[in-house]
Design an enzyme around this catalytic site. Structure first.
Site, PDB file in Angstrom:
ATOM      1  N   HIS A  75      21.074 -34.084 -24.193  1.00  0.00           N
ATOM      2  CA  HIS A  75      19.965 -33.139 -24.297  1.00  0.00           C
ATOM      3  C   HIS A  75      19.776 -32.785 -25.767  1.00  0.00           C
ATOM      4  CE1 HIS A  75      20.963 -32.246 -19.905  1.00  0.00           C
ATOM      5  NE2 HIS A  75      19.838 -32.930 -19.961  1.00  0.00           N
ATOM      6  N   GLU A  77      21.294 -29.706 -27.377  1.00  0.00           N
ATOM      7  CA  GLU A  77      22.739 -29.496 -27.234  1.00  0.00           C
ATOM      8  C   GLU A  77      23.444 -30.411 -28.240  1.00  0.00           C
ATOM      9  OE1 GLU A  77      23.512 -30.141 -23.049  1.00  0.00           O
ATOM     10  OE2 GLU A  77      21.939 -28.719 -22.517  1.00  0.00           O
ATOM     11  N   ASN A 126      18.824 -36.860 -18.418  1.00  0.00           N
ATOM     12  CA  ASN A 126      19.832 -36.730 -17.369  1.00  0.00           C
ATOM     13  C   ASN A 126      19.208 -36.539 -15.978  1.00  0.00           C
ATOM     14  OD1 ASN A 126      22.578 -36.853 -16.744  1.00  0.00           O
ATOM     15  ND2 ASN A 126      22.755 -34.624 -16.637  1.00  0.00           N
ATOM     16  N   ARG A 127      17.905 -36.798 -15.872  1.00  0.00           N
ATOM     17  CA  ARG A 127      17.233 -36.833 -14.563  1.00  0.00           C
ATOM     18  C   ARG A 127      16.467 -38.142 -14.427  1.00  0.00           C
ATOM     19  NH1 ARG A 127      19.746 -32.950 -15.195  1.00  0.00           N
ATOM     20  NH2 ARG A 127      19.310 -30.776 -14.721  1.00  0.00           N
ATOM     21  N   TYR A 170      23.679 -26.470  -6.952  1.00  0.00           N
ATOM     22  CA  TYR A 170      22.956 -26.877  -8.151  1.00  0.00           C
ATOM     23  C   TYR A 170      23.055 -28.387  -8.311  1.00  0.00           C
ATOM     24  CZ  TYR A 170      21.573 -27.254 -13.027  1.00  0.00           C
ATOM     25  OH  TYR A 170      20.942 -27.606 -14.190  1.00  0.00           O
ATOM     26  N   GLU A 207      30.820 -29.772 -20.436  1.00  0.00           N
ATOM     27  CA  GLU A 207      30.089 -28.733 -21.171  1.00  0.00           C
ATOM     28  C   GLU A 207      31.112 -28.128 -22.112  1.00  0.00           C
ATOM     29  OE1 GLU A 207      26.840 -27.870 -20.404  1.00  0.00           O
ATOM     30  OE2 GLU A 207      26.527 -28.670 -18.387  1.00  0.00           O
TER      31      GLU A 207
HETATM   32 ZN   LIG Z   1      23.019 -30.841 -21.239  1.00  0.00          ZN
END
Ligand SMILES: [Zn+2]
Length: 449
Positions: free
Chosen positions: A128, A131, A189-190, A247, A269
């Site tokens: 992302h 990030e 990531n989708r 989620y 993360e």
């Molecule tokens: Zn991310």
């Protein structure tokens, strides 16, 4: 007459079928979506982000490497540690983003670029765009391994027993734009084909960054990987997409890796804020250093490792290994037939099954202590099919969807040509036959002597 009309209908059907195959392929290559709207996306099925562009100030960016600075850092690393590393990317095939940034990969191993019967691990940072911690931390990791090889046992273990591939930034466009998605504002990531929503599994409809990862996974035979994110302190492993999770993530990289690449991927993360101040980076690196090294080393120090051979030729074969009760299999490599299966230690595994099409599967049971277990399989060919399978794999053919599409299109074209030729042949034959018939029925001509 009836036969030629039937043939005409058949040819028309064939033509329709052949042309029906073409538009999707052409649309995919041109990068325009078939709906006709050109919103700059690479596919009509891309999942766009709904969230707004977060505010990232210049002050926050200060101290982070820009994309060109990161590129320099990667090459500086390469020239500093040439014996245990290789820098790669490809200008022509993939590894280019929407904004034409090159995505560089660092491979760390005592034999970089060479195929060995060793496990491979990949780290992916900056999935992302907003990030950015991963891209910085991964450069720290590469440099630490370079500085500590032959000095620190963990660094030496990693360099000598596996191949570590590091992609500091998967999404340099998103980083430059200071937002989550890529330049088309698609959340990468989708964007992976999903196990539950298999509406569009064509690689050509993916974003260039996603396509690069998919080709990479097919090519490199990874055992495990980790992608680095920020915004929370979480470690996540397959499955992301489930039918009942609170989620769930659909189209995520993690599940795609596990299903299609046989690669066990962790989503890490690593910082509680998405974009911390650059001054905090050394502390975040120190906090994560040992866990990152241990994740990589666990690939060597635990699980089952071995090779699969054909009993008749003694040559390695790219079979697969499955554990009873675990709904996933790992594939052995094409070159050495080596497989690496991560498994929880201190457990008894009832059936470890090696199989390959054309061979009789073999099963055994193991008790896995803390250390890794070495386990080779020799499979007997299952009659004549076994020979066929061996030959097919010797030519290194890849039977993925793209190839099937091309083959299918060619097959229809071939059939079409064959039927046109057959029609001409039949018409010609009928004419000659009728001429012969007229000739026979005509009164005999006198023969000159
Ligand atoms: Zn991310």
């Amino acid at each position: 007459m009836a036969i030629s009309r039937l043939l005409l209908h058949f040819i028309l059907l064939l033509l329709l079928r052949a042309f029906a195959l073409l538009p999707t392929q052409a649309a995919a290559r041109s990068g325009h979506n078939p709906s006709g709207t050109d919103d700059g996306n690479h596919g009509s099925f891309s999942r766009n982000l709904l969230e707004d562009k977060p505010r990232i100030t210049e002050e926050m960016v200060h101290g982070y490497m820009s994309n060109s600075e990161l590129e320099i850092a990667v090459h500086t690393f390469g020239s500093r540690c040439p014996n245990i590393s290789r820098i790669y990317s490809s200008k022509f095939v993939y590894w280019r983003t929407v904004l034409l940034f090159l995505q560089w990969v660092i491979e760390i191993s005592d034999k970089p670029g060479k195929k060995e019967a060793e496990p491979a691990f990949k780290f992916i940072g900056n999935v992302h765009g907003d990030e950015p911690v991963g891209r910085e931390i991964l450069m720290h990791l590469a440099n630490w391994l370079c500085d500590n090889y032959l000095k620190d046992p963990l660094a030496t273990l990693i360099v000598e027993n596996m191949h570590l591939h590091i992609l500091p930034t998967m999404n340099p466009d998103g980083f430059a734009l200071r937002w989550r998605g890529n330049a088309n504002n698609v959340d990468l990531n989708r964007d992976f084909p999903d196990q539950f929503f298999s509406v569009n599994n064509d690689i050509n409809y993916r974003q260039p960054e996603t396509r690069a990862i998919m080709n990479w996974v097919k090519q490199e035979h990874f055992t495990a990987s980790a992608s680095l994110h920020g915004g929370a302190l979480v470690a996540n492993y397959p499955w992301d997409g489930t039918r009942d999770k609170r989620y769930p993530i659909y189209g995520g990289m993690q599940d795609w890796n596990y299903i299609h690449g046989g690669c066990f991927e962790l989503t890490l993360e690593i910082s509680d804020t998405k974009w911390p101040k650059a001054a905090e980076l050394p502390v975040i690196w120190e906090h994560n250093r040992m866990s990152m090294l241990k994740i990589v080393a666990s690939l060597i120090k635990s699980g089952i490792h071995g090779r699969i051979f054909a009993a008749n030729t003694g040559r390695p074969i790219p079979g697969s290994v499955m554990i009873k009760g675990i709904d996933s299999k790992v594939r052995a490599s094409n070159t050495y037939g080596d497989y690496h299966r991560m498994l929880a230690p201190g457990e008894k595994y009832e059936a470890v099954v090696a199989s390959m099409e054309g061979f009789r599967p073999k099963a055994t049971h193991i008790v896995l202590e803390q250390e890794a277990v070495s386990l080779d399989f020799i499979l007997d060919p299952d009659g004549a099919d076994g020979q066929m399978e061996l030959l097919r794999n010797d030519c290194g053919c890849r039977c993925d969807n793209e190839l099937f599409h091309v083959l299918e299109a060619h097959l229809w074209l071939y059939l079409l040509v064959m039927f046109v030729l057959l029609t001409f042949y039949l018409l010609f034959k009928r004419r000659t036959a009728s001429r012969l018939l007229t000739y026979r029925h005509s009164p005999r001509r006198p023969i000159a002597v």
